[in-house]
Design a protein around this motif. Structure first.
Motif, PDB file in Angstrom:
ATOM      1  N   ILE A 247       0.827  -1.208   0.000  1.00 44.40           N
ATOM      2  CA  ILE A 247       0.000   0.000   0.000  1.00 44.40           C
ATOM      3  C   ILE A 247       0.860   1.257   0.000  1.00 44.40           C
ATOM      4  N   VAL A 248       0.221   2.368  -0.327  1.00 42.79           N
ATOM      5  CA  VAL A 248       0.868   3.676  -0.249  1.00 42.79           C
ATOM      6  C   VAL A 248       0.019   4.557   0.656  1.00 42.79           C
ATOM      7  N   SER A 249       0.660   5.447   1.370  1.00 41.62           N
ATOM      8  CA  SER A 249      -0.047   6.351   2.272  1.00 41.62           C
ATOM      9  C   SER A 249      -0.609   7.539   1.503  1.00 41.62           C
ATOM     10  N   TYR A 250      -1.931   7.732   1.588  1.00 44.69           N
ATOM     11  CA  TYR A 250      -2.519   8.921   0.953  1.00 44.69           C
ATOM     12  C   TYR A 250      -2.145  10.184   1.722  1.00 44.69           C
ATOM     13  N   TYR A 251      -1.682  10.035   2.953  1.00 46.79           N
ATOM     14  CA  TYR A 251      -1.136  11.182   3.686  1.00 46.79           C
ATOM     15  C   TYR A 251       0.204  11.592   3.054  1.00 46.79           C
ATOM     16  N   ALA A 252       1.153  10.646   3.057  1.00 40.64           N
ATOM     17  CA  ALA A 252       2.525  10.967   2.672  1.00 40.64           C
ATOM     18  C   ALA A 252       2.653  11.246   1.185  1.00 40.64           C
ATOM     19  N   LYS A 253       2.154  10.326   0.330  1.00 40.80           N
ATOM     20  CA  LYS A 253       2.264  10.597  -1.101  1.00 40.80           C
ATOM     21  C   LYS A 253       1.286  11.702  -1.493  1.00 40.80           C
ATOM     22  N   GLY A 254       0.151  11.791  -0.803  1.00 36.77           N
ATOM     23  CA  GLY A 254      -0.775  12.898  -1.073  1.00 36.77           C
ATOM     24  C   GLY A 254      -0.122  14.242  -0.853  1.00 36.77           C
ATOM     25  N   SER A 255       0.747  14.311   0.155  1.00 37.02           N
ATOM     26  CA  SER A 255       1.489  15.544   0.410  1.00 37.02           C
ATOM     27  C   SER A 255       2.420  15.870  -0.749  1.00 37.02           C
ATOM     28  N   LEU A 256       3.081  14.847  -1.289  1.00 31.17           N
ATOM     29  CA  LEU A 256       3.988  15.065  -2.417  1.00 31.17           C
ATOM     30  C   LEU A 256       3.214  15.437  -3.678  1.00 31.17           C
TER      31      LEU A 256
END
Length: 599
Positions: free
Chosen positions: A390-399
């Protein structure tokens, strides 16, 4: 079911047994449904996207009318129906409260805390009525000096006192957590709006004046961002309620308050020899900035499926990359804009965040749109394989927020930015949400991005939001005078795992796909015993110490327990694959260059 919005729904809540962690709640409905009143407790709390089954903590419940018992039938895991009665119906129930987090309820001799979703049953059909709650002082010696902190408007209670509080409806009731205890308290005004800071827990030499000054700067900067002309906040009062513990971190947003948990060492101290803000304190201010930004982004600008919430089942949306990811982008950005950190410190934090996203192979398998939609079953239920899946929508969303900001700024020569998009979202969907009650759909989001930026951003959405490509930040940052350097420690031998403790043993918490441990057959959950015959201690740092005697390409023998079986593995050491991203300002950039992302 016919609604009755005339007579208020009333509650009384008291810490009945502090040592047993029991709240007692009395719920009174003056005009129950003629066919038999139905009650339900939410299954989840907004802001934390997982079904938590709060009703499991109701350990006893009974109904009565005019002093006589009333039959109560359980309909499902979180709903009950009372037999028809003429006149007032009263429910009495006990709630077990021993969840030391920001999501539920906690009660002992040191304090009491609850979210309404954990303790207040909903009277179906009466959600739009006024809801009045009498918060009563526990009959316990430890509670004699307790006060009450909540954003709920006082009815007959005095500010910070026990007594009655009033919510306009059930939604406001459960969106206003309550803290009770001997807490530290201070108040500051941000553009005229009172903001309370409540700190529960022992914090020697707490520098409350400094905390007030720093939070004031952050709050005023955010208010002015969304309302540059009027500087008008969307609430009449705001409360930061914080539980300080030995080791902890987390927050949950509400419409006029936030519940936080932090390590007491992260809070500022009057005994600190320097005026420099510590790394831990910056982390806490970043948490406050994140939850405060939610006052606009997700509490008032909402996904359409959250308007209104259905608190009994999952509410799926592919937009959490916007509501959590963009909030994560702006939380640190507002530390710069409010003067809490330098631009150089911001880029250091940003580099660490980029490296964290690039560390996991899951980013190549799951898009942030899918991560958002699957939050209920994957992000909030992570297992040992999460980094690979999975990928974090927090962390990658920030990028993605950063990438969009840079893209828009570059293509419009600085005339537009992500700020303009956030302001448009606020003006069209958030500012009047209390009147219109309308959220934004995924299609409307994409159309608004195109309209405000004057660009066609579908390729960006397809690649980085609905797709799994990495945002090309090195390329996007270069025109802004920011150098992107990827320094992977390829000469440092590594197992490529995450390590933790299990008792006195060192445990493989997760094994990264394609790494040395994975290729040798080691698995998450294995307990390391020895490397080339030398014991591995419970301290994870001991593994790095042992591997430092080797070079990349060496083969080592690793012994580990899997369950109760001792196993041997031959491990070919690889170079450390952890990204080491460094961002630095290019001092030689030409005058008149485009503004940096923190501008």
């Amino acid at each position: 079911m016919k609604k009755n919005t005339n007579k208020p729904i009333t509650y009384a809540i008291v810490g009945k047994d502090l040592a047993a962690h029991l709240f007692e709640v009395t719920l009174t409905v003056a005009a129950p449904a003629a066919e038999g009143q139905v009650f339900a407790l939410p299954a989840w709390i907004p802001g934390s996207y997982m079904i938590r089954e709060f009703s499991r903590n109701i350990i006893s419940i009974r109904a009565e009318s005019a002093g006589a018992p009333v039959a109560l039938t359980k309909l499902d895991k979180h709903s009950w129906q009372a037999a028809p009665v003429k006149g007032t119906l009263t429910l009495r129930y006990e709630v077990y409260a021993w969840d030391l987090s920001v999501r539920a309820a906690h009660l002992d001799q040191t304090h009491g805390f609850f979210n309404g979703t954990s303790v207040f049953l909903r009277a179906l059909g009466h959600e739009d009525s006024q809801h009045i709650v009498d918060i009563q002082r526990p009959q316990h010696e430890a509670a004699r000096s307790w006060r009450v902190a909540t954003a709920l408007p006082e009815l007959k209670a005095k500010r910070y006192g026990f007594g009655t509080y009033a919510a306009a409806n059930y939604d406001e009731l459960i969106d206003s957590p309550v803290e009770m205890g001997d807490f530290a308290l201070a108040t500051f005004k941000a553009h005229g709006v009172p903001h309370d800071i409540v700190i529960t827990g022992r914090v020697p030499n707490l520098d409350m004046p400094r905390l007030c000054a720093d939070l004031k700067a952050i709050c005023e900067t955010q208010i002015a961002f969304f309302e540059p002309k009027t500087k008008k906040a969307p609430m009449e009062r705001y409360v930061f309620m914080t539980l300080a513990v030995g080791d902890g971190y987390g927050g949950l947003e509400h419409r006029a308050s936030t519940a936080l948990i932090c390590a007491r060492a992260d809070l500022p101290s009057t005994a600190a020899p320097s005026k420099e803000r510590s790394e831990g304190y910056i982390r806490f201010l970043g948490l406050c900035s994140h939850e405060y930004f939610h006052t606009w982004n997700v509490k008032r600008i909402k996904p359409a499926v959250f308007a209104p919430y259905d608190l009994q089942v999952e509410n799926y949306t592919p937009l959490l990359w916007l509501f959590e990811g963009f909030t994560s982008y702006y939380d640190d950005l507002f530390l710069v804009r409010s003067g809490m950190i330098s631009e150089a410190a911001y880029y250091k934090m940003l580099g660490k965040g980029i490296g964290g996203v690039l560390r996991g192979a899951g980013r190549t398998r799951q898009s942030v749109a899918d991560s958002s939609f699957d939050a209920w079953g994957k992000y909030y239920r992570q297992d040992e394989n999460a980094p690979n899946a999975i990928v974090s929508y927090y962390a990658k969303g920030s990028l993605i927020g950063l990438g969009l900001d840079l893209t828009i700024r570059a293509r419009t020569a600085g005339k537009r930015s992500l700020d303009d998009i956030m302001l448009a979202l606020w003006q069209r969907y958030g500012r009047d949400f209390h009147v219109k009650g309308r959220g934004v759909t995924p299609q409307e989001v994409e159309a608004l991005f195109d309209e405000v930026s004057g660009m066609k951003l579908k390729p960006f959405f397809e690649k980085y939001i609905r797709g799994t490509e990495d945002v090309p930040l090195a390329k996007l940052l270069a025109p802004f005078g920011v150098k992107y350097i990827d320094e992977r420690k390829s000469t440092k031998p590594s197992l490529d795992v995450n390590l933790g403790r299990e008792g006195a043993d060192c445990k493989l918490s997760s094994v990264h796909e394609g790494g040395a441990a994975h290729r040798s057959g080691l698995s998450a959950g294995d307990l390391l015993v020895a490397i080339d015959g030398l014991r591995v201690s419970g301290n994870p740092a001991n593994v790095d110490t042992l591997l430092a005697r080797y070079k990349v390409g060496d083969t080592v023998e690793v012994h580990a327990f899997r369950r109760d079986e001792l196993m041997r593995f031959s491990v070919l050491l690889q170079g450390d694959r952890v990204p080491g991203i460094t961002l630095t300002l290019d001092t030689a950039r030409k005058a008149g260059a485009l503004p940096r992302p923190s501008a």
